[in-house]
Design a protein around this motif. Sequence first.
Motif, mmCIF file in Angstrom:
data_model
loop_
_atom_site.group_PDB
_atom_site.id
_atom_site.type_symbol
_atom_site.label_atom_id
_atom_site.label_comp_id
_atom_site.label_asym_id
_atom_site.label_seq_id
_atom_site.Cartn_x
_atom_site.Cartn_y
_atom_site.Cartn_z
ATOM 1 N N VAL A 397 0.907 -0.889 0.447
ATOM 2 C CA VAL A 397 -0.301 0.059 -0.242
ATOM 3 C C VAL A 397 0.840 1.699 -0.346
ATOM 4 O O VAL A 397 2.127 1.285 0.769
ATOM 5 C CB VAL A 397 -0.193 0.120 1.216
ATOM 6 N N VAL A 398 0.627 2.010 -0.949
ATOM 7 C CA VAL A 398 1.528 3.257 -0.945
ATOM 8 C C VAL A 398 0.859 4.483 -0.837
ATOM 9 O O VAL A 398 -0.321 4.496 -1.528
ATOM 10 C CB VAL A 398 1.804 3.322 -2.486
ATOM 11 N N ASP A 399 0.856 5.267 0.070
ATOM 12 C CA ASP A 399 0.584 6.878 -0.011
ATOM 13 C C ASP A 399 1.558 7.427 -0.297
ATOM 14 O O ASP A 399 2.725 7.373 0.671
ATOM 15 C CB ASP A 399 -0.585 6.779 0.933
ATOM 16 N N LYS A 400 0.977 8.782 -0.980
ATOM 17 C CA LYS A 400 2.416 10.509 -0.925
ATOM 18 C C LYS A 400 2.148 11.249 0.826
ATOM 19 O O LYS A 400 2.856 11.892 1.192
ATOM 20 C CB LYS A 400 1.729 11.205 -1.786
ATOM 21 N N ARG A 401 1.176 10.846 1.283
ATOM 22 C CA ARG A 401 1.230 11.644 2.699
ATOM 23 C C ARG A 401 1.794 10.360 3.560
ATOM 24 O O ARG A 401 2.424 9.170 3.242
ATOM 25 C CB ARG A 401 -0.277 11.465 2.427
ATOM 26 N N GLU A 402 2.611 11.720 5.087
ATOM 27 C CA GLU A 402 2.873 11.026 6.101
ATOM 28 C C GLU A 402 1.978 9.962 6.573
ATOM 29 O O GLU A 402 2.609 9.095 7.710
ATOM 30 C CB GLU A 402 3.022 11.583 6.392
ATOM 31 N N HIS A 403 0.935 9.767 6.491
ATOM 32 C CA HIS A 403 -0.539 8.674 7.348
ATOM 33 C C HIS A 403 -1.354 7.851 6.613
ATOM 34 O O HIS A 403 -1.414 8.231 4.817
ATOM 35 C CB HIS A 403 -0.934 9.770 8.419
ATOM 36 N N ILE A 404 -1.706 6.947 7.145
ATOM 37 C CA ILE A 404 -2.561 6.352 6.683
ATOM 38 C C ILE A 404 -4.148 7.128 6.429
ATOM 39 O O ILE A 404 -4.397 8.304 7.310
ATOM 40 C CB ILE A 404 -2.991 4.994 7.214
ATOM 41 N N ALA A 405 -5.105 6.623 6.377
ATOM 42 C CA ALA A 405 -6.177 6.251 6.454
ATOM 43 C C ALA A 405 -6.666 7.784 5.991
ATOM 44 O O ALA A 405 -7.869 7.959 5.944
ATOM 45 C CB ALA A 405 -6.980 6.949 8.066
ATOM 46 N N GLY A 406 -6.095 8.061 4.640
ATOM 47 C CA GLY A 406 -6.748 9.185 3.308
ATOM 48 C C GLY A 406 -7.067 10.331 4.965
ATOM 49 O O GLY A 406 -7.314 10.915 5.476
ATOM 50 N N ASN A 407 -8.596 10.818 3.766
ATOM 51 C CA ASN A 407 -9.056 11.719 4.240
ATOM 52 C C ASN A 407 -9.774 11.355 5.638
ATOM 53 O O ASN A 407 -10.063 13.000 6.435
ATOM 54 C CB ASN A 407 -10.157 12.944 3.759
ATOM 55 N N ALA A 408 -9.565 10.422 5.950
ATOM 56 C CA ALA A 408 -10.629 10.715 7.130
ATOM 57 C C ALA A 408 -9.525 10.176 7.948
ATOM 58 O O ALA A 408 -9.808 9.912 8.942
ATOM 59 C CB ALA A 408 -11.218 9.202 7.342
ATOM 60 N N TYR A 409 -8.101 10.730 8.003
ATOM 61 C CA TYR A 409 -7.789 11.343 9.183
ATOM 62 C C TYR A 409 -7.594 12.032 10.591
ATOM 63 O O TYR A 409 -7.818 12.360 10.150
ATOM 64 C CB TYR A 409 -5.974 11.073 8.288
ATOM 65 N N ASP A 410 -7.201 11.110 11.415
ATOM 66 C CA ASP A 410 -7.536 11.978 12.531
ATOM 67 C C ASP A 410 -6.438 11.605 13.560
ATOM 68 O O ASP A 410 -5.676 10.745 13.800
ATOM 69 C CB ASP A 410 -8.878 11.849 13.360
ATOM 70 N N HIS A 411 -6.330 12.742 14.277
ATOM 71 C CA HIS A 411 -4.925 12.802 15.310
ATOM 72 C C HIS A 411 -5.129 13.436 16.510
ATOM 73 O O HIS A 411 -6.079 14.360 16.495
ATOM 74 C CB HIS A 411 -3.892 12.919 14.532
ATOM 75 N N ARG A 412 -4.726 13.559 17.096
ATOM 76 C CA ARG A 412 -4.199 14.450 18.479
ATOM 77 C C ARG A 412 -3.456 15.800 17.912
ATOM 78 O O ARG A 412 -2.331 15.409 17.746
ATOM 79 C CB ARG A 412 -3.540 13.772 19.632
ATOM 80 N N ASP A 413 -4.240 16.893 18.455
ATOM 81 C CA ASP A 413 -3.357 18.393 17.863
ATOM 82 C C ASP A 413 -2.813 18.161 19.853
ATOM 83 O O ASP A 413 -2.446 17.560 20.554
ATOM 84 C CB ASP A 413 -4.284 19.444 18.163
ATOM 85 N N ALA A 414 -1.439 19.617 19.573
ATOM 86 C CA ALA A 414 -1.195 20.280 20.542
ATOM 87 C C ALA A 414 -2.104 19.971 22.049
ATOM 88 O O ALA A 414 -0.831 19.761 22.629
ATOM 89 C CB ALA A 414 -0.856 21.147 20.118
ATOM 90 N N ALA A 415 -2.731 20.974 22.334
ATOM 91 C CA ALA A 415 -3.660 20.310 22.942
ATOM 92 C C ALA A 415 -3.867 18.914 23.396
ATOM 93 O O ALA A 415 -4.648 18.099 24.439
ATOM 94 C CB ALA A 415 -4.935 21.459 23.437
ATOM 95 N N GLY A 416 -3.797 18.123 22.587
ATOM 96 C CA GLY A 416 -3.806 16.661 23.101
ATOM 97 C C GLY A 416 -5.606 16.302 22.814
ATOM 98 O O GLY A 416 -6.282 15.199 22.398
ATOM 99 N N ILE A 417 -6.653 17.017 21.603
ATOM 100 C CA ILE A 417 -7.716 16.811 21.601
ATOM 101 C C ILE A 417 -7.995 15.640 19.974
ATOM 102 O O ILE A 417 -7.214 16.332 19.498
ATOM 103 C CB ILE A 417 -8.546 18.077 21.219
ATOM 104 N N LEU A 418 -8.602 15.144 19.742
ATOM 105 C CA LEU A 418 -8.723 13.993 18.820
ATOM 106 C C LEU A 418 -9.358 14.876 17.459
ATOM 107 O O LEU A 418 -10.421 15.432 18.233
ATOM 108 C CB LEU A 418 -9.322 12.762 19.294
#
Length: 744
Positions: A397-418
């Motif tokens: 599986v190849v993706d030009k972005r640095e993460h998986i999940a495509g546009n559904a990608y979620d992550h913790r921001d600097a405050a720790g909020i998803l």
Amino acid sequence: MSRFARTRRVLMWEEAIPTNHHLPYLEFHAFEGTTVQSIRPRVPDRWSREEQEAALSRLLDQMLALTGIHKPVLWFYTPMMWPIARHVDPSAVVYDCMDELSSFRFAPPELRQREDELIAASDVVFTGGWSIWEAKRNRHDNIHPFPSSVDTAHFASARRPQGSEPHDMASIPRPRLGYYGVIDERLDFGLIAAVAKARPDWQIVMVGPLAKVSEADLPRAHNIHWLGQKNYAELPAYLAGWDVALMPFAINEATRFISPTKTPEYLAGGRPVVSTPVRDVLRHYGDLAAVHVANGPEAFIAGCEAAMQQSRKPGAWRDEADRTLASMSWDASFAAMAAQVAAAARRRVEPAPVDRFPAPGIRRGARGYDVTICGAGFAGSVLARKLAEDSGQRVLVVDKREHIAGNAYDHRDAAGILVHRYGPHIFHTNSDEVVSFLSRFTEWRPYEHRVLAQVGGKQVPMPINRTTLNQLYGLSLSTDEEAAAFLASRAEPVADIRTSRDVVVNAVGRELYETFFQGYTRKQWGLDPSQLDKTVTSRVPTRTNTDDRYFTDKFQAMPREGFTRMFERMLDHPRIDIALSTDFHELKGADRGALTVYTGPIDAYFGHRFGHLPYRSLAFRHETLPMRKMQPVAVVNYPAEDVPWTRITEYKHLTGQVHPMTSVTYEYPSAEGEPYYPIPRPENQELFRRYDDLARAERGVIFAGRLGSYRYYNMDQVVGQALAVHRRIAAELRPAAAAALGAE
């Protein structure tokens, strides 16, 4: 609190009592039969309020030092206490909001501001009923309703024969209609007087202390008996001597949010109840035969007559009430509250979460690949799992972005909020197959999406429903038929419906079209709705009921740990390798399998041979704010053209995360940037068909997903498409799969 006192030390800090002593001091009083202690601060009566509050703050420190208590749970029943305790370092702050105190007579003018401060500082908020929860729920991200519970065994003693009646009630003749509780401005004294006058043969017994009313305010008659305050242990004895239990509350601001504890207590005592139409009484008990809700003296008297008939023949009505009471124990309420307090305390000491989820490691095997997949979004990841697990294929599986999940990608921001990096993704589907497949990789958090539209100074439900119409036009439409007739009167029939504008104007008319659709669509697509295919606005329904859910699918939920975690588990398979930050078009031949699944833009695969397919892009402005909540729902739309963004998303509504701050995203449609939405116009579909002809002739390549199909798909539709693609090609892959499985 006596239940908390079984495992904790509980000190009840009461309101200050003025004293003529020249110094402030504390009194400690025990609550008989428990380990709970009452702390009664005494402050010099000649001091100003500011001096008294400063002294109370010092006394609180003194009490904590004397008792050796460090990092206490601060539990507030009133915001007026907040200034004296705000400096204390707590393990958790609880605001237990039993009533809308600001609506009470003689409420201090500073109460509202102090409540704002207390809510902002609280780790968890409890409310004494559903009505007040509805009023407060948009002010905190961790607020829970706890309607009245009951000590059934205590009040059920009123059903048993009593040795003797209380001395001050024994001489009062029957029938008796009784009330116990605080006697204040929440009672309808006019109603009590009217009932007593209309039925002089009835005896009205009123038990309880006066608060914010005087003896002169009380109605007087030979058959109204004011017996004063009694202790909790005495109440069943009084209740046992009544034929009917009363709740003669005035319907005013002070009673708008109350959830009277006496309703279940009266029922536990085996007495039928007559109440004025208090919202939470109607909500929780209005369907019980034992509870008569009446508005006005005549109806109230009729309710009392019916209740008196019931009291002579206890049977089915009492059994029905008992079934309701069976689920209303204080033990259950205590357990739920204790769990929330413990969770709040844990959140204060848990380490801060990492700034983003780690992606699965890039595993590049020595053997060649059977399948190469371009894109780690829904289409690519679902097919990767099915091909590896069910067909025995080695997959890259190849993706030009640095993460998986495509546009559904979620992550913790600097405050720790998803947060969702690429705007809100809300999962909903009617497909059992899709739910079954994804549920292998995630647990779900039930969530029904609601959207408001900012129209002038109002926020109204979207899609348009009966509530929207009532709020927008100041109407009182009460049935689907009335709403349908109103919309029909506004509709402007369009003979040949071809465009998005035609769809809306034909259904609801030009005014609602211009209010909700015209500006939003122009911003979203960079085109007037009259230039877009009718499918764009056909996706948004108009309703005549009050259903304010954005979607009506039978399954609506969010991945409990987020979308990225779900994708990680989906791609975690020994026959799947992942290459992130990698351009598919630059892959070496050794990384190309015999089969390619391409989920990128179909025109990019062919080098834009016929020109670029038009897409609409998005830009995002992410912000973290020092508040618990910013808006009442996850998404607020801004249809006005003079507002540059189309919507604001607040993620904690989607995720259920509890955090003292909140993160939001402003969404700006753009003509430039990554492709998000295929633009639905006839000439674009014609251009796509030329690329689709090339794709059909391209051997060993499958085009899938929103970009590969040049079609607007919801997430579940992409998953469904990927599952269908695998079913179609599975038979051809079986020989290779058998060989691969045999080699392993």
